[in-house]
Design an enzyme around this catalytic site. Structure first.
Site, PDB file in Angstrom:
ATOM      1  CE  LYS A  35      -3.769   1.961   2.842  1.00  8.12           C
ATOM      2  NZ  LYS A  35      -4.583   1.759   4.058  1.00  8.12           N
ATOM      3  CB  SER A  65      -7.959   3.551   2.879  1.00  7.58           C
ATOM      4  OG  SER A  65      -7.125   2.978   3.882  1.00  7.58           O
ATOM      5  CB  SER A  92      -8.212   0.767   5.778  1.00  8.49           C
ATOM      6  OG  SER A  92      -8.954   1.949   5.651  1.00  8.49           O
TER       7      SER A  92
END
Ligand code: GLN
Length: 474
Positions: free
Chosen positions: A73, A148, A172
């Site tokens: 990420k 996210s 997330s």
């Protein structure tokens, strides 16, 4: 392929590391146009490392994990590689060091294929707020991937990478894992080092592995755990080999089902949860009804705490050290205001403004902390009666892209955030499909019992194959 498939494929010489990485990079390049799950793709270095590991393998100087592809990420600092956190503000930021977790996986020989897309500064539930565009769900390109950590979930689900690292402040890792049909683990707060991860809400942020299977998450957790003095919230604990625990019998374990979380979900969702419960019953698990009240207050408490902490954490983005924009400032105020006005998106500004207000009216923050304590204590009380808790990960399946989704954001987070407020370990595992779209549920256990958590989750995956369904991506 899972991490275990790749280890075996390389060991049995079904393919060389170079062949594997070249194939995957081609697949990423082709599918990223539609999915938009990568912000940065590391073509050159990945192929160079693959060659190195083939060379070592030729002389038996490799270890089993050398050459496993992965992507991170874009919130994890990567030395020499752009780390944007999904923001215009950091679009040119190149860190000078690796976050501890990335350094560890690099040490074991994982090959970084790139950085995955995410909601700006990890604020969001749908991956619609990234400066680099929305991330699509590989099961249906009209649906959101969830956020996210949506880039990671989408890329794993599409078979572009076997695993990734995400972060989970309020869901997330779990929410996009549920939407995309993969397995995602948020360990206990303080279990894994946060050093080098761009902060959103420091008292809640926690990183964790995302993969197809619990077994792969266990392998990654083995490698990622271990004390790091660079993170003051990281807790010193004995090292486990989680693979030694995942096959234990779970017969006799007691699981709690919170009535408040199960009463408002739709009937298709209920049926799938019931199917999962029946599988566990056959494995000798006892279920009891429990109560976890104050779900609604958890949402308010969470948004007060994260906004206050975000306003404080994001104050360092002043346009001087980070995010320089070529605007001739006429005053010092200009120098601060312009980059922050241009650099941050709507969602981030919203949190900063709310957070600044809260920090000036501390009574709200104090009240939120009281609710947080109440929620944590209630979990502790319940864990005296049960070994684990099962709840849905989300209220609905993945939704379509829509500007109004931000309102839905709050509702979709309702099942995930109280677990962050209490700092508990939790995992999402896929349990079926609603209208061809995957959904998952969460298993929660007491702090620092990741061994039990993975054991319960793996026992489910040994008896089902929802986690082995893949979308039609070529
Ligand atoms: N949707 C939540 C938020 O916007 C969760 C984010 C997260 O876990 N990073 O705060």
């Amino acid at each position: 392929m899972t991490i275990i498939d790749i280890i075996n494929g390389l060991k049995n010489k079904q393919f060389s590391c170079y062949e594997l990485i070249k194939f995957i990079l081609k697949k990423i390049k082709k599918n990223n146009k539609d999915l938009n799950c990568f912000i940065t793709i590391e073509y050159k270095t990945a192929l160079k490392e693959a060659k190195k590991y083939d060379f070592l393998r030729k002389f038996n100087q490799n270890n089993l994990l050398n050459g496993i592809p992965i992507a991170y990420k874009d919130i994890f600092c990567t030395k020499g590689i752009k780390t944007t956190c999904g923001s215009n503000f950091l679009k040119n930021f190149i860190p000078t060091y690796n976050s501890t977790l990335i350094e560890k996986l690099k040490y074991y020989g994982f090959i970084n294929l790139g950085k995955t897309n995410m909601d700006e500064f990890a604020m969001g539930s749908f991956n619609e707020s990234s400066y680099f565009g929305q991330v699509k769900n590989p099961w249906n390109l009209n649906l959101v991937s969830g956020g996210s950590s949506g880039g990671s979930a989408s890329a794993i689900s599409a078979g572009l990478i076997p695993a990734s690292l995400g972060t989970d402040t309020g869901g997330s890792i779990r929410l996009p894992s549920s939407y995309c049909g993969i397995t995602g683990l948020k360990p206990t707060y303080g279990y894994l080092s946060r050093y080098g991860i761009i902060s959103y809400s420091s008292s809640l942020d926690q990183a964790g592995p995302m993969a197809h299977t619990v077994e792969d998450c266990a392998i990654l957790l083995n490698l990622l755990s271990g004390y790091d003095k660079l993170d003051s919230t990281n807790i010193k604990l004995n090292k486990y080999n989680f693979l030694n625990y995942i096959n234990n019998s779970i017969s006799g374990i007691k699981i709690g089902l919170p009535i408040e979380y199960l009463k408002n979900i739709n009937s298709k969702f209920s049926c799938l949860i019931q199917d999962a419960i029946n599988i566990y019953k056959k494995l000798g698990i006892n279920f009891v009804d429990i109560s976890l009240p104050y779900i609604e207050s958890a949402i308010s408490a969470y948004y007060i705490i994260v906004s206050a902490e975000a306003a404080s954490n994001l104050a360092k983005y002043d346009g001087i050290k980070y995010g320089y924009y070529k605007i001739n400032p006429k005053s010092l105020k200009d120098l601060y205001i312009n980059p922050r006005t241009i650099g941050f998106g709507k969602q981030v500004k919203n949190r900063i403004l709310t957070g600044t207000y809260i920090l000036n009216n501390i009574k709200y923050f104090i009240k939120a902390k009281k609710i947080r304590n109440y929620i944590s204590n209630n979990f502790i009380k319940i864990f005296k009666k049960v070994n684990a808790i099962i709840i849905p990960t989300t209220k609905y399946r993945a939704n379509k892209f829509n500007k109004k989704n931000q309102k839905l954001n709050l509702q979709q987070d309702i099942y995930t955030i109280s677990i962050n407020l209490a700092g508990l370990p939790v995992i999402n595992i896929p349990i079926g499909f609603i209208n061809k779209c995957p959904i998952g549920f969460q298993i929660i256990t007491p702090p620092f019992t990741e061994n039990l958590l993975l054991n319960i989750a793996h026992s489910y995956q040994k008896n089902t194959n929802w986690h082995l369904n893949y979308p039609n991506i070529l």
